[in-house]
Design a protein around this motif. Structure first.
Motif, PDB file in Angstrom:
ATOM      1  N   VAL A  47       2.425  -6.592  -0.724  1.00 34.04           N
ATOM      2  CA  VAL A  47       3.163  -6.989  -2.005  1.00 34.04           C
ATOM      3  C   VAL A  47       2.921  -7.118  -3.069  1.00 34.04           C
ATOM      4  CG1 VAL A  47       4.230  -9.567  -2.156  1.00 34.04           C
ATOM      5  CG2 VAL A  47       4.310  -8.402   0.423  1.00 34.04           C
ATOM      6  N   LEU A  48       3.268  -6.472  -4.139  1.00 30.02           N
ATOM      7  CA  LEU A  48       2.467  -6.183  -4.920  1.00 30.02           C
ATOM      8  C   LEU A  48       3.370  -6.672  -6.074  1.00 30.02           C
ATOM      9  CD1 LEU A  48       0.417  -2.975  -4.703  1.00 30.02           C
ATOM     10  CD2 LEU A  48      -0.360  -5.178  -4.141  1.00 30.02           C
ATOM     11  N   GLU A  49       3.189  -6.729  -6.916  1.00 29.61           N
ATOM     12  CA  GLU A  49       3.908  -7.026  -8.500  1.00 29.61           C
ATOM     13  C   GLU A  49       5.056  -6.206  -8.266  1.00 29.61           C
ATOM     14  OE1 GLU A  49       3.581  -9.411 -12.473  1.00 29.61           O
ATOM     15  OE2 GLU A  49       2.496  -7.968 -12.229  1.00 29.61           O
ATOM     16  N   SER A  50       4.252  -4.794  -8.482  1.00 25.40           N
ATOM     17  CA  SER A  50       5.795  -3.648  -8.278  1.00 25.40           C
ATOM     18  C   SER A  50       6.947  -4.747  -7.402  1.00 25.40           C
ATOM     19  CB  SER A  50       4.984  -2.375  -8.494  1.00 25.40           C
ATOM     20  OG  SER A  50       4.349  -2.516  -7.086  1.00 25.40           O
ATOM     21  N   THR A  51       6.480  -4.244  -5.476  1.00 25.74           N
ATOM     22  CA  THR A  51       7.318  -4.798  -4.779  1.00 25.74           C
ATOM     23  C   THR A  51       7.748  -5.930  -5.028  1.00 25.74           C
ATOM     24  OG1 THR A  51       6.148  -5.801  -3.354  1.00 25.74           O
ATOM     25  CG2 THR A  51       6.138  -3.056  -2.957  1.00 25.74           C
TER      26      THR A  51
END
Length: 369
Positions: A47-51
């Motif tokens: 869960v990163l900002e891109s996801t």
């Protein structure tokens, strides 16, 4: 039909129970509510900002991740920090996050089995057993009129499961006696009068961790004010769970050929390898993620090759010295969980009520240059 987060969580935990996770892990609900309605799920490794941006763009209500978003306790929620921005977006867009981490690693059909399926490793055993279910034998005495109801209630909570069979019980007929004393409200019989009732003695087996819910279900279905039942510890062992798998391939091949197979089947551009590339290998150990500390277990289990990620210099040298070849496809090889988790949820829920997608964002921080 309305699906709630809780419904999806229950389904995931039927596959990968939270109690399988290590105590240092943080699995389950990370952000959100158990009661929130959900119609679109996205499965991701991280869960990163891109996801999260991908989830927002796809109108996703729930993210299911392998790696927990909240792993260490937060001392402050700085919304200008990378993690703070992620949390702020999730809350602002009402997106829940759920993590299945070491419990999914250990589960039957979990991440390590997924890797074996891709590579072609069969006749598998657990590499490092972490837990073996303890079993309890339960004997309950119930009037014939309620035997079916009590049996069903217990079975629905996990009693009587042996291999691929459910509702396994043994029943014998008999006669029970009891005398209701002052202050009782008997279902059968009268106060101060000895009652004789045709009853069924029902015996079944229960995993210890399900015992409380099975007893509660039995008590709710049993007609008597005071149900009679016995619990016995038994030597029978239930299924075992643990990290890693070891098995054999369908055919022997060279270490170099196995390395090429891994690159092709896991869709990765390179692997790190120790050992003689021309050596013939067949018995393979696999542990997704960071598994260098289990290399001795792999050697003891007779592995020709140990496949795991995040290998560092000295453990790799130790493996080389003990004659154990290593293949390191990187931690990101665990991405296999995305497609298989989607496939599992697609079987659990109709696509009419729950749309499950796989994240396309690449969260691997490394590039090959």
């Amino acid at each position: 039909m309305t699906v709630r987060n809780m419904d999806v969580f229950n389904s995931m935990e039927a596959w990968a129970p939270k109690w399988l996770a290590y105590d240092w892990d943080n699995v389950g609900l990370q952000i959100g509510s158990y009661q929130t309605s959900v119609n679109k799920v996205m499965v991701t490794l991280d869960v990163l900002e891109s996801t999260v941006d991908e989830a927002i763009a796809n109108n996703v209500n729930l993210i299911i991740a392998h790696h927990p978003l909240l792993f260490k306790p937060l001392k402050q929620l700085d919304t200008d920090s990378p993690k703070g921005r992620v949390i702020r977006k999730l809350i602002a867009w009402d997106i829940s996050v759920y993590a299945a981490h070491t419990n999914l690693d250990m589960a039957n059909g979990g991440v390590n089995d997924m890797l074996c399926d891709r590579i072609g490793i069969y006749h598998r055993d657990i590499l490092s057993v972490n837990y073996t279910e303890k079993m309890i034998k339960m004997v309950v005495f119930v009037p014939e009129s309620h035997a079916d109801e009590v049996r069903e209630a217990m079975s629905e909570q996990g009693a009587g499961h042996i291999g691929d069979y459910s509702h396994c019980t043994f029943q014998s007929a008999g006669q029970g006696t009891f005398k209701p004393l002052e202050g009782t409200d008997p279902y059968i019989g009268s106060q101060d009068t000895l009652a004789f009732v045709d009853e069924v003695k029902m015996e079944t087996i229960i995993p210890q961790y399900k015992l409380s819910s099975v007893v509660d279900a039995m008590m709710a279905a049993h007609p008597y004010e005071e149900a009679a039942y016995d619990l016995y510890p038994v030597e029978n062992s239930g299924p075992s769970y643990g990290l890693g798998r070891i098995g054999v391939m369908d055919e022997s091949m060279s270490l170099n050929e196995l390395s090429d197979r891994i690159k092709k089947t896991l869709n990765i551009s390179r692997v790190r390898v120790t050992g003689d590339l021309s050596a013939t290998v067949k018995r393979i150990a696999v542990l997704g993620g960071s598994g260098e500390k289990y290399l001795h277990e792999a050697k003891k289990a007779g592995a020709d090759v140990y496949i795991t990620g995040d290998m560092t210099l000295h453990p790799a040298q130790d493996a080389q010295e003990m004659g154990l070849s290593m293949i390191d496809p990187g931690h990101y090889a665990e991405k296999v969980m995305k497609d298989d988790t989607k496939a599992y949820l697609d079987k659990e829920f109709s696509k009419d009520v729950l749309n499950v997608i796989v994240s396309q964002a690449n969260t691997d921080p490394f590039q090959i240059v």
